[in-house]
Enzyme design. Structure first.
Site, short mmCIF file in Angstrom:
data_model
loop_
_atom_site.label_atom_id
_atom_site.label_comp_id
_atom_site.label_asym_id
_atom_site.label_seq_id
_atom_site.Cartn_x
_atom_site.Cartn_y
_atom_site.Cartn_z
N ASP A 168 0.83 -1.20 0.00
CA ASP A 168 0.00 0.00 0.00
C ASP A 168 0.87 1.26 0.00
O ASP A 168 1.86 1.34 0.72
CB ASP A 168 -0.89 -0.02 1.24
CG ASP A 168 -1.92 1.09 1.26
OD1 ASP A 168 -2.77 1.12 0.34
OD2 ASP A 168 -1.89 1.92 2.19
N GLU B 42 1.63 -0.47 -5.05
CA GLU B 42 0.67 0.57 -5.37
C GLU B 42 1.44 1.89 -5.48
O GLU B 42 1.94 2.41 -4.49
CB GLU B 42 -0.40 0.69 -4.28
CG GLU B 42 -1.43 1.78 -4.63
CD GLU B 42 -2.27 2.23 -3.44
OE1 GLU B 42 -3.45 2.55 -3.66
OE2 GLU B 42 -1.75 2.28 -2.32
#
Length: 504
Positions: A200, A251
């Site tokens: 993330d 990401e």
């Protein structure tokens, strides 16, 4: 049903051409009747995913969390939140996934923790980013991605950084204790048998020295700092020390394809999400430009391109592409376009059912801090997180034993359930099932001449033609798969797969 465990061909990494299915655990399947999805619920539905034909599943966070941001505010990275089950439930899920031939990727959230994390609760400020303010204001002009300032003031007058919600303080990756802790977290899950990680906010972990203002900076001072790459070189060494081709996908957003490619160099991570493709409109010139740029940027570092149409943070592409029938028709065409491209593809839960964004959720039920902090200016992400419809003709459509679900489900989804689509040969579900059975690994793309508004390319396996114009055009030949009915013409908003040797 006979289960077949997928085995990588010797020397070929499985993730280079994999189709990976994203599960948002709160919304996949509920086993205990509390209206919230959980790990046993996922385990009970893994046979559906194996039958769908995907290669792996990616689980959004299920760790202990106060759930300020749906679990992306982690209080304990090495335990399961009780709302989702237990570590034993996770081990059972992992074992069953591997039994039916699915690999498992878990989310890791290294940019920030929850403010309920023991480090923050114990006042270990050197493991977070605290700074003195400027006058009566925050240390700089950084804004939260959820709206408002990225700084919150504490009782002694200092400020702490949170690029997201105040309940998600950013970690200080210049403190070596943070790196050591995350090395241990990775090993904890790898030792349990996970096949990889989705990282993330992978580009946000290191902030520029001096915390300069955004104004006048060529690169955002909280994204894409050079030191982040050394972190991933260390992670890659950990991943490579385990058997079975463990992997990680980054990401990385608000970055050019060239900068994204740096995260997937041979000694760093394996893949990065393709947000340019996800955000591209249904327009042929833009899509071709994005496809070319993505493949070209990945080629020098030897990484596969990735393709994704929806996820837990973005409006579902059925709605993004148009209203009603138009959006659904384009979504079918986009699915075959994406799955025909060389590289790896990611499917967000429910897109194989053609689910639209839920736009009319009552304000009092919306939980997304993005919407709350923006004062309603941002619609938030609740509409793409509504629980999945499995069976029956009324909510909760087999989601769980209770009639209540944490977000309400539209009654019109009765026609979109897995049960309703399973035996319909023309359903979106069966389009995905056929495509995933026909799909084969591909590593290169060559554009073929085509009428204006048509994207036509070939890979080692297929010829793919997608008509994004407003008019029907001649078909290159008999298709083996079509997103909508065809005769001798290729209708608008339709994609076909043909044998590679089809004459142009």
């Amino acid at each position: 049903m006979r289960w077949v465990v997928r085995v990588s061909v010797a020397g070929v990494e499985w993730w280079r051409s994999a189709v990976i299915y994203q599960i948002y655990p709160r919304s996949f399947a509920d086993s205990n009747g509390d209206g919230v999805g959980d790990l046993p619920g996922i385990t009970g539905r893994l046979s559906y995913l194996a039958d769908l034909g995907v290669d792996a599943v990616w689980l959004s966070p299920f760790y202990r969390s106060p759930m300020v941001d749906g679990g992306y505010d982690v209080a304990d990275y090495c335990d399961v939140d009780p709302v989702f089950g237990t570590l034993r439930d996770f081990d059972d899920l992992l074992a069953e996934a591997h039994r039916v031939g699915l690999r498992v990727i878990v989310d890791i959230v290294p940019n920030h923790s929850s403010d309920r994390h023991p480090w923050f609760q114990q006042g270990l400020r050197d493991r977070y980013i605290f700074a003195e303010g400027r006058g009566d204001g925050p240390p700089n002009d950084w804004q939260s991605l959820f709206g408002g300032p990225a700084w919150t003031r504490v009782a002694d007058g200092h400020w702490y950084l949170h690029l997201f919600d105040p309940g998600q303080p950013d970690l200080n990756w210049r403190n070596p204790q943070v790196g050591k802790e995350f090395d241990a977290i990775l090993r904890f899950w790898l030792d349990r048998g996970v096949d990889g990680f989705r990282v993330d906010v992978a580009h946000g972990m290191v902030k520029a020295d001096g915390l300069p203002d955004v104004a006048g900076q060529a690169v955002l001072p909280y994204f894409d700092q050079e030191e982040v790459h050394e972190i991933y070189r260390g992670w890659r060494r950990i991943l490579d020390s385990y058997p079975g081709q463990r992997m990680a996908v980054a990401e990385v957003f608000d970055s050019t394809p060239e900068r994204v490619a740096r995260y997937v160099a041979g000694d760093e991570l394996h893949q990065a999400f393709n947000f340019d493709f996800l955000e591209a409109p249904w327009e042929p010139e833009t899509l071709r430009r994005v496809i070319d740029a993505s493949i070209e940027a990945a080629r020098p570092v030897g990484a596969p391109a990735t393709w994704v149409l929806s996820n837990h943070d973005r409006q579902r592409h059925v709605t993004r592409f148009g209203d009603g029938v138009v959006g659904l028709r384009r979504a079918r065409a986009a699915a075959l376009l994406m799955l025909g491209l060389p590289g790896s593809a990611y499917i967000y839960q429910g897109e194989e059912l053609g689910l639209p964004e839920v736009l009319d959720l009552p304000d009092e039920l919306r939980l997304d801090p993005q919407r709350i902090r923006s004062g309603g200016k941002l619609t938030g992400r609740d509409g793409c997180r509504v629980p999945l419809p499995w069976e029956g003709d009324a909510p909760p459509f087999g989601f769980g034993p209770s009639e209540q679900t944490w977000l309400p489900m539209p009654r019109e989804w009765a026609a979109a359930t897995v049960e309703a689509q399973r035996d319909d040969p023309d359903s979106m579900l069966n389009l995905y099932r056929r495509a995933l059975r026909l799909r084969r690994p591909a590593h290169r793309l060559t554009w073929r001449p085509a009428p204006e508004g048509v994207l036509c390319f070939e890979t080692e396996q297929l010829l793919v033609a997608a008509n994004l114009s407003g008019s029907a055009v001649p078909l290159p030949g008999p298709p083996i798969l079509a997103s909508s009915p065809v005769d001798e013409l290729l209708p608008p908003d339709t994609t076909v797969w043909l044998p590679r040797d089809t004459a142009g």
